[in-house]
Design a protein around this motif. Structure first.
Motif, PDB file in Angstrom:
ATOM      1  N   ALA A   1     124.066  24.799   9.262  1.00  0.00           N
ATOM      2  CA  ALA A   1     124.188  25.152  10.675  1.00  0.00           C
ATOM      3  C   ALA A   1     123.282  24.278  11.527  1.00  0.00           C
ATOM      4  O   ALA A   1     122.294  23.720  11.040  1.00  0.00           O
ATOM      5  N   THR A   2     123.611  24.197  12.794  1.00  0.00           N
ATOM      6  CA  THR A   2     122.674  23.691  13.783  1.00  0.00           C
ATOM      7  C   THR A   2     121.734  24.856  14.053  1.00  0.00           C
ATOM      8  O   THR A   2     122.191  25.968  14.327  1.00  0.00           O
ATOM      9  N   VAL A   3     120.449  24.632  13.926  1.00  0.00           N
ATOM     10  CA  VAL A   3     119.466  25.699  14.126  1.00  0.00           C
ATOM     11  C   VAL A   3     118.673  25.376  15.385  1.00  0.00           C
ATOM     12  O   VAL A   3     118.075  24.297  15.499  1.00  0.00           O
ATOM     13  N   CYS A   4     118.695  26.305  16.338  1.00  0.00           N
ATOM     14  CA  CYS A   4     117.973  26.087  17.592  1.00  0.00           C
ATOM     15  C   CYS A   4     117.604  27.428  18.216  1.00  0.00           C
ATOM     16  O   CYS A   4     118.238  28.440  17.938  1.00  0.00           O
ATOM     17  N   PRO A   5     116.591  27.429  19.084  1.00  0.00           N
ATOM     18  CA  PRO A   5     116.217  28.675  19.749  1.00  0.00           C
ATOM     19  C   PRO A   5     117.294  29.115  20.744  1.00  0.00           C
ATOM     20  O   PRO A   5     118.068  28.289  21.245  1.00  0.00           O
ATOM     21  N   SER A   6     117.321  30.403  21.005  1.00  0.00           N
ATOM     22  CA  SER A   6     118.363  30.969  21.849  1.00  0.00           C
ATOM     23  C   SER A   6     118.404  30.344  23.248  1.00  0.00           C
ATOM     24  O   SER A   6     119.493  30.191  23.822  1.00  0.00           O
ATOM     25  N   HIS A   7     117.277  29.953  23.807  1.00  0.00           N
ATOM     26  CA  HIS A   7     117.283  29.383  25.159  1.00  0.00           C
ATOM     27  C   HIS A   7     117.960  28.022  25.228  1.00  0.00           C
ATOM     28  O   HIS A   7     118.291  27.546  26.307  1.00  0.00           O
ATOM     29  N   GLU A   8     118.199  27.393  24.079  1.00  0.00           N
ATOM     30  CA  GLU A   8     118.912  26.103  24.060  1.00  0.00           C
ATOM     31  C   GLU A   8     120.429  26.269  23.886  1.00  0.00           C
ATOM     32  O   GLU A   8     121.171  25.283  23.973  1.00  0.00           O
ATOM     33  N   ILE A   9     120.868  27.475  23.636  1.00  0.00           N
ATOM     34  CA  ILE A   9     122.302  27.707  23.392  1.00  0.00           C
ATOM     35  C   ILE A   9     123.037  27.811  24.725  1.00  0.00           C
ATOM     36  O   ILE A   9     122.624  28.531  25.631  1.00  0.00           O
ATOM     37  N   ILE A  10     124.121  27.048  24.816  1.00  0.00           N
ATOM     38  CA  ILE A  10     124.991  27.081  25.997  1.00  0.00           C
ATOM     39  C   ILE A  10     126.412  27.276  25.496  1.00  0.00           C
ATOM     40  O   ILE A  10     126.917  26.468  24.719  1.00  0.00           O
TER      41      ILE A  10
ATOM     42  N   LYS B   1     109.225  41.795  15.068  1.00  0.00           N
ATOM     43  CA  LYS B   1     109.400  41.369  16.465  1.00  0.00           C
ATOM     44  C   LYS B   1     110.661  41.979  17.073  1.00  0.00           C
ATOM     45  O   LYS B   1     111.463  41.304  17.725  1.00  0.00           O
ATOM     46  N   SER B   2     110.814  43.277  16.890  1.00  0.00           N
ATOM     47  CA  SER B   2     112.033  43.966  17.318  1.00  0.00           C
ATOM     48  C   SER B   2     112.296  43.851  18.822  1.00  0.00           C
ATOM     49  O   SER B   2     113.441  43.665  19.235  1.00  0.00           O
ATOM     50  N   VAL B   3     111.262  43.951  19.628  1.00  0.00           N
ATOM     51  CA  VAL B   3     111.439  43.881  21.081  1.00  0.00           C
ATOM     52  C   VAL B   3     111.926  42.490  21.485  1.00  0.00           C
ATOM     53  O   VAL B   3     112.889  42.352  22.257  1.00  0.00           O
ATOM     54  N   THR B   4     111.291  41.450  20.949  1.00  0.00           N
ATOM     55  CA  THR B   4     111.696  40.072  21.255  1.00  0.00           C
ATOM     56  C   THR B   4     113.112  39.807  20.764  1.00  0.00           C
ATOM     57  O   THR B   4     113.902  39.149  21.452  1.00  0.00           O
TER      58      THR B   4
ATOM     59  N   LEU C   1     118.591  38.622  22.138  1.00  0.00           N
ATOM     60  CA  LEU C   1     120.012  38.975  21.970  1.00  0.00           C
ATOM     61  C   LEU C   1     120.656  39.296  23.308  1.00  0.00           C
ATOM     62  O   LEU C   1     121.782  38.866  23.570  1.00  0.00           O
ATOM     63  N   ASN C   2     119.964  40.050  24.140  1.00  0.00           N
ATOM     64  CA  ASN C   2     120.525  40.395  25.451  1.00  0.00           C
ATOM     65  C   ASN C   2     120.768  39.163  26.298  1.00  0.00           C
ATOM     66  O   ASN C   2     121.775  39.089  27.006  1.00  0.00           O
ATOM     67  N   GLN C   3     119.884  38.170  26.234  1.00  0.00           N
ATOM     68  CA  GLN C   3     120.105  36.937  26.985  1.00  0.00           C
ATOM     69  C   GLN C   3     121.371  36.226  26.486  1.00  0.00           C
ATOM     70  O   GLN C   3     122.176  35.759  27.294  1.00  0.00           O
TER      71      GLN C   3
ATOM     72  N   ASN D   1     120.535  49.120  23.163  1.00  0.00           N
ATOM     73  CA  ASN D   1     120.146  48.033  24.074  1.00  0.00           C
ATOM     74  C   ASN D   1     121.135  46.877  24.070  1.00  0.00           C
ATOM     75  O   ASN D   1     121.066  46.006  24.935  1.00  0.00           O
ATOM     76  N   ILE D   2     122.033  46.846  23.082  1.00  0.00           N
ATOM     77  CA  ILE D   2     123.004  45.745  23.010  1.00  0.00           C
ATOM     78  C   ILE D   2     124.426  46.300  22.830  1.00  0.00           C
ATOM     79  O   ILE D   2     125.249  45.702  22.156  1.00  0.00           O
ATOM     80  N   SER D   3     124.708  47.418  23.422  1.00  0.00           N
ATOM     81  CA  SER D   3     125.979  48.115  23.225  1.00  0.00           C
ATOM     82  C   SER D   3     127.196  47.230  23.468  1.00  0.00           C
ATOM     83  O   SER D   3     127.246  46.485  24.447  1.00  0.00           O
ATOM     84  N   PRO D   4     128.183  47.340  22.565  1.00  0.00           N
ATOM     85  CA  PRO D   4     129.430  46.593  22.766  1.00  0.00           C
ATOM     86  C   PRO D   4     130.220  47.129  23.949  1.00  0.00           C
ATOM     87  O   PRO D   4     130.073  48.287  24.336  1.00  0.00           O
TER      88      PRO D   4
END
Length: 175
Positions: free
Chosen positions: A163-172, A24-27, A32-34, A71-74
Motif C-alpha cells: 500500500a501507499t502509506v501516509c497520514p490522514s491529512h495527506e489523503i485527498i 490513542k482512541s480519541v485521536t 477517522l471523522n476528518q 462518533n463515526i455512525s454510518p
C-alpha cells in the motif's frame, strides 16, 4: 477518474471499553471523522466493516460492544459489511460490493493493526486494488512484548510493500 472507497474496519464500541480502549482512541476517532467528512463531501463511498464475534467476545454479534462507534455512525448511503475473520474479504460481500460500486482504490483504516487491518490491506493488494493505508488512522493495544505504537510503526513500514502509506491529512479523495 478512479473510483475510491474509504474502508473503516472494526471501529466498534467493544474496542473502546473504559480502561481497555484501543491505543490513542480519541485521536483515532478524530482522524477517522476528518476522513469521513472529506469522503462525504467528495461523494466517496464509505464501507464499514463490522466484526461479528462469538458469544462472550467484546464484539459479540447483537450486543452493545458489537455496534459501530457512535462518533463515526454510518449514514444511509454507506455500506456495512459483516465479517467473522480478520480478512474483510473472506466469506463476506466486500468484493461484490466494491465491484458493484466500481471501486478500484481503497483507503484502509480501523482496528486492529496487526490483525484485521494488516490482513485486509494485503488481501486488497492481492485482489488488484490500489491500496492506501492511513498511517495514523489504525490502532491496536500493546502486547507483553512491544507497545501499541511499536506495532503501528512496524506495520506502517511493512505494509509499504502492499500500500501507499501516509497520514490522514495527506489523503485527498477527489483526485
Amino acid at each position: 477518474m478512479m473510483k475510491k472507497a474509504l474502508l473503516i474496519i472494526d471501529v466498534q464500541n467493544g474496542m473502546f471499553t473504559e480502561g481497555n480502549e484501543v491505543y490513542k482512541s480519541v485521536t483515532l476517532l478524530e482522524n477517522l471523522n476528518q476522513l469521513i467528512n472529506q469522503a462525504r463531501s467528495t461523494n466517496t463511498s464509505i464501507f464499514y466493516i463490522q466484526h461479528n464475534g462469538p458469544v462472550g467476545h467484546p464484539l459479540e454479534y447483537g450486543t452493545k460492544g458489537w455496534g459501530i462507534h457512535p462518533n463515526i455512525s454510518p449514514q444511509n448511503q454507506d455500506v456495512i459489511i459483516q465479517k467473522t475473520t480478520p480478512d474483510s474479504f473472506l466469506n463476506t460481500t466486500l468484493e461484490e460490493e466494491l465491484k458493484k460500486h466500481g471501486i478500484k482504490h481503497v483507503f484502509i483504516t480501523g482496528i486492529q493493526t496487526e490483525a484485521c487491518v494488516d490482513t485486509t490491506c494485503r488481501r486488497a493488494f492481492s485482489a488488484g486494488y490500489q491500496v492506501t493505508l492511513a498511517s495514523d488512522t489504525h490502532s491496536t493495544w500493546s502486547s507483553n512484548e512491544i507497545t501499541a505504537q511499536q506495532i503501528i510503526n512496524h506495520h506502517n513500514t511493512v505494509l509499504r510493500w502492499f500500500a501507499t502509506v501516509c497520514p490522514s491529512h495527506e489523503i485527498i479523495f477527489n483526485t
